[in-house]
Scaffold this motif. Structure first.
Motif, mmCIF file in Angstrom:
data_model
loop_
_atom_site.group_PDB
_atom_site.id
_atom_site.type_symbol
_atom_site.label_atom_id
_atom_site.label_comp_id
_atom_site.label_asym_id
_atom_site.label_seq_id
_atom_site.Cartn_x
_atom_site.Cartn_y
_atom_site.Cartn_z
ATOM 1 N N VAL A 15 -0.121 -2.573 -0.012
ATOM 2 C CA VAL A 15 -0.085 -1.313 -0.751
ATOM 3 C C VAL A 15 -0.512 -1.546 -2.200
ATOM 4 O O VAL A 15 -1.264 -0.750 -2.788
ATOM 5 C CB VAL A 15 1.324 -0.686 -0.691
ATOM 6 C CG1 VAL A 15 1.399 0.564 -1.570
ATOM 7 C CG2 VAL A 15 1.695 -0.346 0.742
ATOM 8 N N LEU A 16 -0.050 -2.643 -2.799
ATOM 9 C CA LEU A 16 -0.423 -2.956 -4.174
ATOM 10 C C LEU A 16 -1.937 -3.129 -4.301
ATOM 11 O O LEU A 16 -2.552 -2.620 -5.238
ATOM 12 C CB LEU A 16 0.253 -4.252 -4.627
ATOM 13 C CG LEU A 16 1.678 -4.179 -5.161
ATOM 14 C CD1 LEU A 16 2.074 -5.532 -5.739
ATOM 15 C CD2 LEU A 16 1.843 -3.088 -6.198
ATOM 16 N N ALA A 17 -2.520 -3.849 -3.363
ATOM 17 C CA ALA A 17 -3.956 -4.090 -3.396
ATOM 18 C C ALA A 17 -4.739 -2.778 -3.356
ATOM 19 O O ALA A 17 -5.689 -2.574 -4.111
ATOM 20 C CB ALA A 17 -4.370 -4.992 -2.234
ATOM 21 N N ALA A 18 -4.320 -1.869 -2.475
ATOM 22 C CA ALA A 18 -4.984 -0.572 -2.360
ATOM 23 C C ALA A 18 -4.785 0.253 -3.628
ATOM 24 O O ALA A 18 -5.703 0.939 -4.105
ATOM 25 C CB ALA A 18 -4.452 0.178 -1.145
ATOM 26 N N GLU A 19 -3.618 0.174 -4.212
ATOM 27 C CA GLU A 19 -3.307 0.941 -5.422
ATOM 28 C C GLU A 19 -4.112 0.448 -6.626
ATOM 29 O O GLU A 19 -4.611 1.245 -7.426
ATOM 30 C CB GLU A 19 -1.809 0.814 -5.729
ATOM 31 C CG GLU A 19 -1.365 1.461 -7.032
ATOM 32 C CD GLU A 19 -1.392 2.977 -6.992
ATOM 33 O OE1 GLU A 19 -1.397 3.593 -8.068
ATOM 34 O OE2 GLU A 19 -1.408 3.541 -5.865
ATOM 35 N N LEU A 20 -4.261 -0.870 -6.756
ATOM 36 C CA LEU A 20 -4.934 -1.446 -7.917
ATOM 37 C C LEU A 20 -6.426 -1.645 -7.696
ATOM 38 O O LEU A 20 -7.152 -1.989 -8.625
ATOM 39 C CB LEU A 20 -4.289 -2.785 -8.282
ATOM 40 C CG LEU A 20 -2.787 -2.758 -8.601
ATOM 41 C CD1 LEU A 20 -2.302 -4.148 -8.976
ATOM 42 C CD2 LEU A 20 -2.473 -1.764 -9.709
ATOM 43 N N GLY A 21 -6.878 -1.466 -6.465
ATOM 44 C CA GLY A 21 -8.297 -1.630 -6.171
ATOM 45 C C GLY A 21 -8.753 -3.072 -6.144
ATOM 46 O O GLY A 21 -9.896 -3.386 -6.479
ATOM 47 N N ILE A 22 -7.869 -3.970 -5.754
ATOM 48 C CA ILE A 22 -8.221 -5.384 -5.654
ATOM 49 C C ILE A 22 -7.799 -5.898 -4.278
ATOM 50 O O ILE A 22 -7.222 -5.159 -3.485
ATOM 51 C CB ILE A 22 -7.562 -6.213 -6.778
ATOM 52 C CG1 ILE A 22 -6.025 -6.086 -6.721
ATOM 53 C CG2 ILE A 22 -8.061 -5.774 -8.140
ATOM 54 C CD1 ILE A 22 -5.315 -6.887 -7.801
ATOM 55 N N SER A 23 -8.097 -7.145 -3.997
ATOM 56 C CA SER A 23 -7.790 -7.688 -2.681
ATOM 57 C C SER A 23 -6.363 -8.232 -2.618
ATOM 58 O O SER A 23 -5.735 -8.503 -3.653
ATOM 59 C CB SER A 23 -8.768 -8.810 -2.334
ATOM 60 O OG SER A 23 -8.524 -9.941 -3.160
ATOM 61 N N ILE A 24 -5.882 -8.403 -1.402
ATOM 62 C CA ILE A 24 -4.557 -9.009 -1.218
ATOM 63 C C ILE A 24 -4.567 -10.443 -1.750
ATOM 64 O O ILE A 24 -3.582 -10.913 -2.337
ATOM 65 C CB ILE A 24 -4.160 -8.982 0.275
ATOM 66 C CG1 ILE A 24 -3.962 -7.537 0.740
ATOM 67 C CG2 ILE A 24 -2.881 -9.793 0.514
ATOM 68 C CD1 ILE A 24 -3.655 -7.391 2.221
ATOM 69 N N GLY A 25 -5.698 -11.114 -1.561
ATOM 70 C CA GLY A 25 -5.815 -12.477 -2.088
ATOM 71 C C GLY A 25 -5.652 -12.513 -3.593
ATOM 72 O O GLY A 25 -5.061 -13.438 -4.148
#
Length: 224
Positions: A15-25
């Motif tokens: 969810v954080l990755a989608a919110e911030l526009g970055i990858s899970i990595g």
């Protein structure tokens, strides 16, 4: 009287990755480097998955200075591999010909690819996002790069009588062929002066081109 708004449940890295526009990595990298970047600590855990307060991470993200990777539109996973066309786009070049020019005409100036894959008659070269960002950050101006005048490291001693089928890296091959540096070897190879090495026999553990000792010795004999 209206009650207090319900606090949002903690969210996972997806969810954080989608919110911030970055990858899970990238989320994982930020968390691992939290001692330096002050990335918020997770507030809960679900199994092995960390959970964060989304509002807290949003505030951190809004108040921070973008990293060099993000300034380069490299907000994805810093270890993601980019081909020459993608690297050119990130660096603001019109096409990948500038990358090709760097590699062929200015050996040692542009970083060697992190991954090389032989695809029949075509060799695909790819660089990690991190590699490109670090290169650009160390280059103070056009045609000049920090540390470019430093003496090249000495090549290793490579015996000619070893296993003929052992794969040798570019550095080892350069030494066995009598070159003074990896850069001079790379330059000669790119200019077509080492025809027997145009075809590789495999890759090193780091994904770089490699040749058997037998092939390198055949090339040495041909050079005289």
């Amino acid at each position: 009287m209206a009650g207090k708004p319900k606090k949002q449940d903690p969210v996972d890295s997806k969810v954080l990755a989608a919110e911030l526009g970055i990858s899970i990595g990238r989320i994982n990298s930020l968390y691992a480097e939290r001692a330096k970047n002050e990335f918020p600590a997770h507030v809960d855990q679900r199994g092995r998955a960390r959970l964060w307060d989304l509002d807290e991470v949003r505030k951190w993200h809004d108040g921070r200075q973008p990293s060099r990777l993000e300034e380069l539109s490299l907000a994805g996973d810093p270890d993601e591999l980019l081909n020459a066309a993608q690297v050119a786009k990130v660096l603001g070049y019109k096409n990948k010909s500038q990358i090709t020019t760097y590699l062929k005409e200015h050996p040692g100036y542009f970083p060697e690819p992190d991954d090389v894959e032989e695809l029949g008659t075509y060799t695909r070269k790819r660089w990690r996002r991190r590699t490109i960002a670090e290169w650009l950050a160390s280059r103070p101006g056009k045609g000049k790069r920090t540390g470019a005048t430093r003496q090249a490291p000495a090549l290793p001693d490579v015996p000619a009588d070893g296993d003929p089928d052992e794969l040798l890296s570019g550095t080892q091959s350069a030494a066995l062929l009598g070159f003074k540096s990896l850069n001079s070897f790379s330059s000669s190879l790119s200019q077509g002066n080492l025809p027997l090495l145009e075809e590789t026999d495999g890759l090193t553990p780091l994904g770089r081109r490699a040749w058997t000792r037998r092939r390198v010795l055949e090339q040495r004999a041909q050079r005289g």
